[in-house]
Design an enzyme around this catalytic site. Structure first.
Site, PDB file in Angstrom:
ATOM      1  CD  GLU A   4      -6.921   5.649  -6.995  1.00 39.72           C
ATOM      2  OE1 GLU A   4      -6.215   5.989  -8.175  1.00 39.72           O
ATOM      3  OE2 GLU A   4      -6.522   4.728  -6.512  1.00 39.72           O
TER       4      GLU A   4
ATOM      5  CD  GLU B 182      -8.446   0.671  -6.185  1.00 43.37           C
ATOM      6  OE1 GLU B 182      -7.195   0.711  -6.776  1.00 43.37           O
ATOM      7  OE2 GLU B 182      -9.518   1.107  -6.862  1.00 43.37           O
TER       8      GLU B 182
HETATM    9  C1  PNW Z   1      -5.644   2.533  -8.836  1.00 41.79           C
HETATM   10  N1  PNW Z   1       0.069   5.533  -7.536  1.00 41.79           N
HETATM   11  O1  PNW Z   1      -4.820   3.490  -9.354  1.00 41.79           O
HETATM   12  C2  PNW Z   1      -6.891   2.436  -9.684  1.00 41.79           C
HETATM   13  O2  PNW Z   1      -7.872   2.844  -8.843  1.00 41.79           O
HETATM   14  C3  PNW Z   1      -7.033   1.456 -10.193  1.00 41.79           C
HETATM   15  O3  PNW Z   1      -7.893   1.641 -11.354  1.00 41.79           O
HETATM   16  C4  PNW Z   1      -5.684   0.781 -11.172  1.00 41.79           C
HETATM   17  O4  PNW Z   1      -5.962  -0.090 -11.898  1.00 41.79           O
HETATM   18  C5  PNW Z   1      -4.888   0.370  -9.878  1.00 41.79           C
HETATM   19  O5  PNW Z   1      -4.792   1.426  -8.705  1.00 41.79           O
HETATM   20  C6  PNW Z   1      -3.666  -0.064 -10.035  1.00 41.79           C
HETATM   21  O6  PNW Z   1      -2.976   0.828 -10.689  1.00 41.79           O
HETATM   22  C7  PNW Z   1      -3.796   3.992  -9.168  1.00 41.79           C
HETATM   23  O7  PNW Z   1       0.988   5.946  -8.497  1.00 41.79           O
HETATM   24  C8  PNW Z   1      -2.724   4.536  -9.740  1.00 41.79           C
HETATM   25  O8  PNW Z   1       0.329   5.715  -6.539  1.00 41.79           O
HETATM   26  C9  PNW Z   1      -1.518   5.044  -9.580  1.00 41.79           C
HETATM   27  C10 PNW Z   1      -1.177   5.090  -8.200  1.00 41.79           C
HETATM   28  C11 PNW Z   1      -2.097   4.648  -7.063  1.00 41.79           C
HETATM   29  C12 PNW Z   1      -3.278   3.995  -7.683  1.00 41.79           C
END
Ligand code: PNW
Length: 581
Positions: A263, A477
């Protein structure tokens, strides 16, 4: 110690530290050159340098018992729940009655190094910026937790992989910690870190579990941030390439899937707001919108350089891509303004890093809105970026409604002090009928609502409208933080995670419908996460695991969702490891 080559720099060894070591205190570092000892050309100074980096972080906790690799014990026989309460039913019983996944569909659990390993200071690891942020930045982590210990996966991986083998999922997606291999981000190599990952990979291979490995999941080596500001400096590209090529050269034989980055959209928050008094680069630019887009720029270039090297020079055996943070943006109405707002929101999230699927350049809306804030890509760089992903990887968790700003997007796009700049649209997770767009996750993941039909729409939109060049897409994911899960006094209560179970069922059903009904070539789905872990700014209280981690005993207990997912893959022809239960 375990450094294979001596570093010749004395610079950090000359530091005299007057740092307050308590969490939250602002460290002050004074450079006292007059106190320097004589430079001894044959001395290895890397241990002193490492100690100084950890001094900047402050005291690091260790687990009182688990401090070395633990051999696995026999797995308990787990039977899922269901006698008095059924699993979650499918909402699509007719469409999916006989639907099967395509052969070779990649599926499995996920994690990342800093979020799961613990053993933060052990065996020669250098700190990453997350060690510093979690220790030193007041209010960085809601529950004041750090990555110091967590589930101690660093020492318990053998048990964890034995369990995965019994579960039977053919893939496991995780990341390598850059500062475990290069404690300073570059320079001397930490042999103990390599030996650890050699064992981790060997253990996965032994069980027949295929690793999908991310080379970077946000844990920038602190030394590189100190020196030049991390991803805001072009020097990071070569340092990243040096590290990433080393890892690929060592493990490619066993790794069918590489992710250069997790990401890159993380630049949005990591480089917008970082606490300048705590992360204090001696070179580089401060936090803000410039840093955000410069971070994205060097990340995209580093990805493209590595991917092109991987295929053209190294002749790698596997596939390479990066994971995109992307959510489905639905216009509230069909008005031109709302449609444009949804398009802008997509441009600023996945469009920003869509170069591999277009002409290699940034979207026009970003160029028009950001002007000189957005670095320009040369012709050669665009050519490098174009075609640099073998498949599209989407971390697609949720969905939003988007509408036009009252004054329109254009006025905002011309006004850098507009609070909505630069996206210049309004997004919300409240539907026009007053309901949230879907059931809410834990308050520590306030951005996350359960929106299973959104993933189906998004998979079609990406492959048919946004990037028609994408011929192969993986949901790298998806996952859910059960509300209030940490509030339960009893583990048996906590593991009945009904809302996560519903989310998993709904997402998997809709991913399959995208394949069977909409003819999207989805070739994999990975669930975040193998077990509870460190949820960045929300800490350990917000749980995303398919297994419950008791942080006192380090016990991992499968939740109802773990069984729901396994039942789903069995029903729909998912491939399982030969040793699966
Ligand atoms: C992902 N959003 O992060 C990451 O790859 C992980 O490390 C994290 O623990 C997981 O998702 C859960 O949060 C995100 O705001 C953080 O849409 C925020 C978003 C999406 C993915």
């Amino acid at each position: 110690m375990m450094f294979s080559s001596a570093s010749r720099t004395l610079v950090l060894a000359l530091l005299t530290l007057g740092a307050s070591a308590s969490r939250g205190g602002t460290p002050t570092v004074s450079y006292n050159v007059s106190a320097a000892e004589t430079y001894l050309p044959n001395k290895d100074y890397s241990n002193e340098q490492l100690a100084l980096l950890w001094y900047q972080v402050g005291p690091v906790a260790t687990h009182p018992v688990v401090t070395a690799t633990v051999e696995p014990t026999p797995e308990p026989s787990w039977a899922g729940p269901g006698e008095f309460h059924p699993f979650v039913a499918s909402n699509y019983p007719e469409e999916l009655a006989v639907a099967k996944l395509p052969p070779g569909f990649n599926w499995g659990m996920t994690s990342s190094a800093y979020q799961l390993e613990g053993a933060a200071k052990d065996e020669g690891r250098g700190p990453s910026i997350w060690d510093l942020l979690s220790h030193r930045n007041p209010n960085q982590v809601a529950d004041n937790s750090t990555g110091d210990v967590l589930a101690q996966h660093y020492y318990l991986y053998k048990q964890d992989f034995q369990r995965l083998a019994k579960y039977g999922s053919p893939y496991y997606s995780t990341s390598i910690s850059w500062p475990r291999i290069f404690p300073f981000g570059k320079g001397p190599i930490n042999e103990a870190g390599i030996k650890h990952y050699d064992d981790v990979i060997a253990e996965l291979v032994k069980h027949g579990i295929k690793p999908a490995l991310s080379l970077f999941h946000w844990d920038t080596p602190l030394a590189l941030f100190n020196e030049y500001g991390g991803w805001t400096n072009p020097k990071i590209v070569d340092d990243y390439l040096n590290y990433a090529k080393f890892v690929i050269a060592r493990y490619d034989k066993h790794v069918p899937v590489w992710f250069t980055f997790n990401e890159p959209q993380y630049c949005n928050w990591q480089y917008s707001y970082y606490p300048a008094g705590i992360l204090y680069p001696s070179y580089g630019i401060g936090p803000g919108i410039n840093a955000r887009f410069i971070c994205g720029h060097y990340t995209l270039l580093a990805h493209a350089k590595l991917a092109k090297w991987y295929h053209n020079e190294f002749k790698g055996k596997g596939r390479i891509s990066f994971k995109n943070s992307g959510n489905y943006y639905q216009p509230v109405t069909n008005s031109t303004g709302d449609l444009e707002a949804a398009k802008r929101a997509t441009d600023f999230s996945i469009g920003w890093f869509g170069g591999p699927w277009t002409d290699g350049d940034y979207p026009q809306s970003l160029k028009d809105t950001l002007g000189e804030i957005l670095p320009t890509l040369s012709k050669a760089e665009k050519a490098l970026i174009k075609g640099s992903c073998d498949f599209y990887a989407l971390d697609g968790y949720t969905a939003f409604y988007v509408s036009e700003l009252p004054g329109g997007a254009n006025a905002c796009a011309r006004n850098r002090s507009d609070p909505n700049y630069p996206e210049c649209g309004s997004s919300s997770q409240v539907a026009p009928n007053g309901f949230s767009i879907g059931p809410a996750a834990d308050a520590g993941a306030s951005w996350l609502k359960s929106t299973p039909t959104g993933i189906r729409k998004f998979l079609s939109a990406i492959t048919k409208e946004i990037f028609p060049a994408v011929k192969d897409i993986v949901v790298s994911e998806f996952g859910f933080a059960e509300p209030f899960e940490s509030e339960y006094a009893s583990v048996p209560d906590a593991i009945w995670d009904l809302r996560r179970t519903d989310y998993i069922q709904g997402f998997l059903d809709n991913i399959l419908l995208a394949i069977t009904e909409d003819h999207v070539n989805v070739t994999g789905a990975y669930i975040w996460s193998i077990m509870d872990n460190f949820e960045w700014g929300s800490g350990i209280k917000t749980r995303f695991g398919m297994q419950y981690v008791s942080y006192d005993t380090l016990t991992r207990t499968p939740k109802a969702s773990w069984f729901q997912a396994r039942n789903w893959f069995k029903r729909h022809g998912g491939e399982f490891l030969p040793g699966a239960e």
